[in-house]
Design a protein around this motif. Structure first.
Motif, mmCIF file in Angstrom:
data_model
loop_
_atom_site.group_PDB
_atom_site.id
_atom_site.type_symbol
_atom_site.label_atom_id
_atom_site.label_comp_id
_atom_site.label_asym_id
_atom_site.label_seq_id
_atom_site.Cartn_x
_atom_site.Cartn_y
_atom_site.Cartn_z
ATOM 1 N N THR A 159 0.851 -1.195 0.000
ATOM 2 C CA THR A 159 0.000 0.000 0.000
ATOM 3 C C THR A 159 0.879 1.234 0.000
ATOM 4 N N ILE A 160 0.279 2.340 -0.447
ATOM 5 C CA ILE A 160 0.939 3.641 -0.328
ATOM 6 C C ILE A 160 -0.140 4.694 -0.144
ATOM 7 N N ASP A 161 0.063 5.584 0.792
ATOM 8 C CA ASP A 161 -0.909 6.629 1.112
ATOM 9 C C ASP A 161 -0.555 7.899 0.346
ATOM 10 N N ILE A 162 -1.448 8.319 -0.570
ATOM 11 C CA ILE A 162 -1.182 9.522 -1.381
ATOM 12 C C ILE A 162 -2.065 10.692 -0.953
ATOM 13 N N SER A 163 -2.600 10.626 0.279
ATOM 14 C CA SER A 163 -3.487 11.706 0.738
ATOM 15 C C SER A 163 -2.765 13.037 0.854
ATOM 16 N N SER A 164 -1.438 13.027 0.924
ATOM 17 C CA SER A 164 -0.680 14.272 1.105
ATOM 18 C C SER A 164 -0.438 15.023 -0.199
ATOM 19 N N VAL A 165 -0.718 14.388 -1.353
ATOM 20 C CA VAL A 165 -0.479 15.060 -2.634
ATOM 21 C C VAL A 165 -1.750 15.746 -3.115
ATOM 22 N N SER A 166 -1.598 16.697 -4.008
ATOM 23 C CA SER A 166 -2.731 17.451 -4.542
ATOM 24 C C SER A 166 -3.581 16.582 -5.461
ATOM 25 N N GLN A 167 -4.802 17.021 -5.702
ATOM 26 C CA GLN A 167 -5.667 16.325 -6.652
ATOM 27 C C GLN A 167 -5.045 16.351 -8.038
ATOM 28 N N GLY A 168 -5.223 15.269 -8.775
ATOM 29 C CA GLY A 168 -4.699 15.236 -10.139
ATOM 30 C C GLY A 168 -4.336 13.825 -10.556
ATOM 31 N N VAL A 169 -3.621 13.744 -11.673
ATOM 32 C CA VAL A 169 -3.213 12.474 -12.255
ATOM 33 C C VAL A 169 -1.756 12.205 -11.906
ATOM 34 N N TYR A 170 -1.471 10.980 -11.480
ATOM 35 C CA TYR A 170 -0.118 10.572 -11.112
ATOM 36 C C TYR A 170 0.215 9.231 -11.772
ATOM 37 N N PHE A 171 1.481 8.872 -11.705
ATOM 38 C CA PHE A 171 1.942 7.578 -12.198
ATOM 39 C C PHE A 171 2.507 6.785 -11.027
ATOM 40 N N ILE A 172 2.065 5.530 -10.887
ATOM 41 C CA ILE A 172 2.618 4.658 -9.863
ATOM 42 C C ILE A 172 3.572 3.678 -10.532
ATOM 43 N N LYS A 173 4.734 3.522 -9.944
ATOM 44 C CA LYS A 173 5.750 2.590 -10.425
ATOM 45 C C LYS A 173 5.976 1.549 -9.338
ATOM 46 N N ILE A 174 5.817 0.281 -9.709
ATOM 47 C CA ILE A 174 5.927 -0.827 -8.772
ATOM 48 C C ILE A 174 7.114 -1.698 -9.179
ATOM 49 N N ILE A 175 7.970 -2.028 -8.242
ATOM 50 C CA ILE A 175 9.133 -2.876 -8.521
ATOM 51 C C ILE A 175 9.048 -4.101 -7.602
ATOM 52 N N ASP A 176 9.149 -5.297 -8.206
ATOM 53 C CA ASP A 176 9.083 -6.493 -7.371
ATOM 54 C C ASP A 176 10.479 -7.006 -7.041
ATOM 55 N N GLU A 177 10.560 -8.113 -6.302
ATOM 56 C CA GLU A 177 11.833 -8.628 -5.812
ATOM 57 C C GLU A 177 12.763 -9.093 -6.926
ATOM 58 N N ASN A 178 12.205 -9.303 -8.131
ATOM 59 C CA ASN A 178 13.013 -9.732 -9.272
ATOM 60 C C ASN A 178 13.426 -8.574 -10.164
ATOM 61 N N GLY A 179 13.071 -7.364 -9.752
ATOM 62 C CA GLY A 179 13.412 -6.183 -10.549
ATOM 63 C C GLY A 179 12.426 -5.885 -11.653
ATOM 64 N N ASN A 180 11.319 -6.633 -11.731
ATOM 65 C CA ASN A 180 10.287 -6.329 -12.726
ATOM 66 C C ASN A 180 9.543 -5.054 -12.344
ATOM 67 N N ILE A 181 9.142 -4.312 -13.379
ATOM 68 C CA ILE A 181 8.529 -2.995 -13.170
ATOM 69 C C ILE A 181 7.116 -2.996 -13.745
ATOM 70 N N GLY A 182 6.204 -2.474 -12.955
ATOM 71 C CA GLY A 182 4.837 -2.242 -13.429
ATOM 72 C C GLY A 182 4.473 -0.788 -13.238
ATOM 73 N N THR A 183 3.814 -0.201 -14.216
ATOM 74 C CA THR A 183 3.413 1.203 -14.117
ATOM 75 C C THR A 183 1.943 1.347 -14.469
ATOM 76 N N GLN A 184 1.330 2.374 -13.905
ATOM 77 C CA GLN A 184 -0.090 2.617 -14.173
ATOM 78 C C GLN A 184 -0.408 4.059 -13.779
ATOM 79 N N LYS A 185 -1.353 4.657 -14.480
ATOM 80 C CA LYS A 185 -1.825 5.974 -14.084
ATOM 81 C C LYS A 185 -2.850 5.817 -12.971
ATOM 82 N N VAL A 186 -2.829 6.732 -12.000
ATOM 83 C CA VAL A 186 -3.784 6.750 -10.914
ATOM 84 C C VAL A 186 -4.291 8.183 -10.733
#
Length: 449
Positions: A419-446
């Motif tokens: 989990t990650i708490d983004i309540s401290s950032v302003s309203q708008g569009v952001y990108f989340i980048k997820i890295i797993d234990e094997n170094g694989n990367i997943g990205t998505q707009k939130v």
């Protein structure tokens, strides 16, 4: 150089990493046979931004329906046999509340409007005028202040800028000439230049290299004599207006001399100070101003006809005096027009473009370089939109989560959590980048609500 250094120092002091906006091309229409002009509007009132275009060799006007609000398009023909269709525009022409479409026909010497009879994209063609020789651009604005949209045209072979009064039901009066002194008139645009509440007219002409404006003296469409903004270069192709320095005044932007994008900042009375935006707009044919990177100031898009690319010029200091050109897409043969809108409903500006020789109508989805390539499979992020906590589900353990804003600045991160708490950032569009234990990367707009 000082401005760039200041930006670097500022980002470093605040602990930001920086990534450049990247773009992913999506095809709206292939084999478009000389697509020349593009515009966006919600044609069928479903809340999704559609695209209209025309083909100069195919002689057609199209409506590209955004069927899912995600940028999946279905193409419909609005009108065939529009000889050298050169320009499209959208506006509410009559009083039925449905978005209508306008076109200018260069070889056909005609300006049409297409009545959206049911609000679902069923069109009926109406002629506005045939008293134009080489109609190259069409535009709409309320010229006489009566609350309905009038129509304007630029015609290159009779050097004419003209307007046509709308009675409110889409019945247009006779042609009212604003100017016949634009030698090779190529472009017409409207803005309240002197801030008297009346819509003035801008024009550009290529044979005399002139950018000029005409004051709407009485708010009824009586125009004063030509006021020249610039005529020191050759080949003025396009003109538009936007507030580039945030002072509330409409500034002027033009493509001129086959390689320049120039601007003239307005004091609110039609007195201008010149600022250069770019000298690498090779055969610039289309120009549009919009806040592309979401930083609160207007940037400038360009379709470079002989440069064969689509570019955006970033307003670096927000004052319209320091610019940085960035290429969106190379190899767009004879790039002819460009526009911007939120095509996929994610809150940021996407870019829509045509290339006459490219043969395609396309849109470019905005992303962040370095965040576009996904190697992590089977993950999900929810809920989005959210007011606070984002949950991440993954088949493999997560070692790092990063949140980036639309400028590519890292604004939040944590480790070894789902989990990650983004309540401290302003309203708008952001990108989340997820890295797993094997170094694989997943990205998505939130979306943060």
């Amino acid at each position: 150089m000082k401005t760039k250094l200041f930006l670097f120092i500022s980002l470093t002091l605040f602990g930001y990493s920086y990534a450049q906006i990247g773009w992913e091309e999506h095809i709206i229409q292939e084999n478009a046979n000389g697509p020349y002009s593009v515009y966006t509007a919600d044609i069928n009132d479903d809340g999704y931004m559609d695209v209209i275009s025309c083909s100069v060799w195919g002689d057609k006007v199209f409506w590209h329906e955004n069927i899912d609000g995600q940028g999946t398009f279905e193409t419909h023909i609005i009108q065939e046999n529009v000889d050298n269709a050169a320009s499209v525009f959208a506006a509410y022409i009559n009083a039925d509340g449905y978005m209508d479409v306008l076109s200018a026909s260069d070889a056909g010497d005609i300006v049409n409007w297409y009545e959206n009879t049911d609000g679902q994209g069923t069109f009926v063609t109406h002629i506005i005028t045939t008293n134009v020789d080489g109609a190259i651009q069409v535009h709409a604005a309320d010229i006489d202040g009566d609350g309905d949209m009038d129509v304007l045209s630029a015609s290159e072979d009779d050097d004419k800028i003209a307007w046509y009064e709308n009675d409110g039901d889409g019945i247009f009066g006779s042609q009212q000439i604003i100017s016949t002194s634009q030698d090779g008139a190529r472009s017409v645009y409207t803005a309240d230049i002197d801030e008297d509440g009346y819509m003035d007219v801008l024009a550009a002409s290529y044979l005399d290299g002139k950018v000029a404006w005409y004051r709407n003296i009485d708010g009824q469409g009586t125009f004063g004599t030509e006021i020249i903004i610039s005529n020191i270069y050759n080949n003025a192709w396009r003109v538009t207006a936007s507030d580039l320095n945030g002072d509330g005044h409409m500034d002027v932007i033009a493509l001129i001399d086959d390689y320049r994008i120039d601007s003239w900042q307005n004091d609110g009375q039609g007195n201008f100070i010149f600022y250069e935006i770019s000298t690498s707009a090779i055969g610039g044919e289309g120009v549009y101003a919009k806040d592309i990177d979401g930083d609160g100031d207007n940037d400038v898009l360009c379709a470079n006809f002989f440069g064969h690319n689509i570019s955006w010029n970033e307003n670096i200091n927000g004052q319209g005096t320091v610019w940085l050109e960035r290429i969106i897409q190379e190899n767009v043969t004879n790039a002819s027009s460009v526009h911007a809108a939120d095509i996929n409903g994610d809150g940021d500006m996407d870019v829509i473009a045509t290339g006459r020789g490219y043969g395609k109508v396309v849109w470019y989805e905005q992303g962040i370089l370095g965040l576009n390539e996904n190697t992590l499979e089977g993950f999900s992020v929810y809920p989005s939109p959210t007011t606070g906590v984002l949950n991440i589900q993954s088949k493999t353990p997560i070692t790092e989560i990063e949140i980036y804003n639309q400028l590519g600045q890292l604004v939040l991160s944590n480790s070894n959590k789902n989990t990650i708490d983004i309540s401290s950032v302003s309203q708008g569009v952001y990108f989340i980048k997820i890295i797993d234990e094997n170094g694989n990367i997943g990205t998505q707009k939130v979306v943060k609500k």
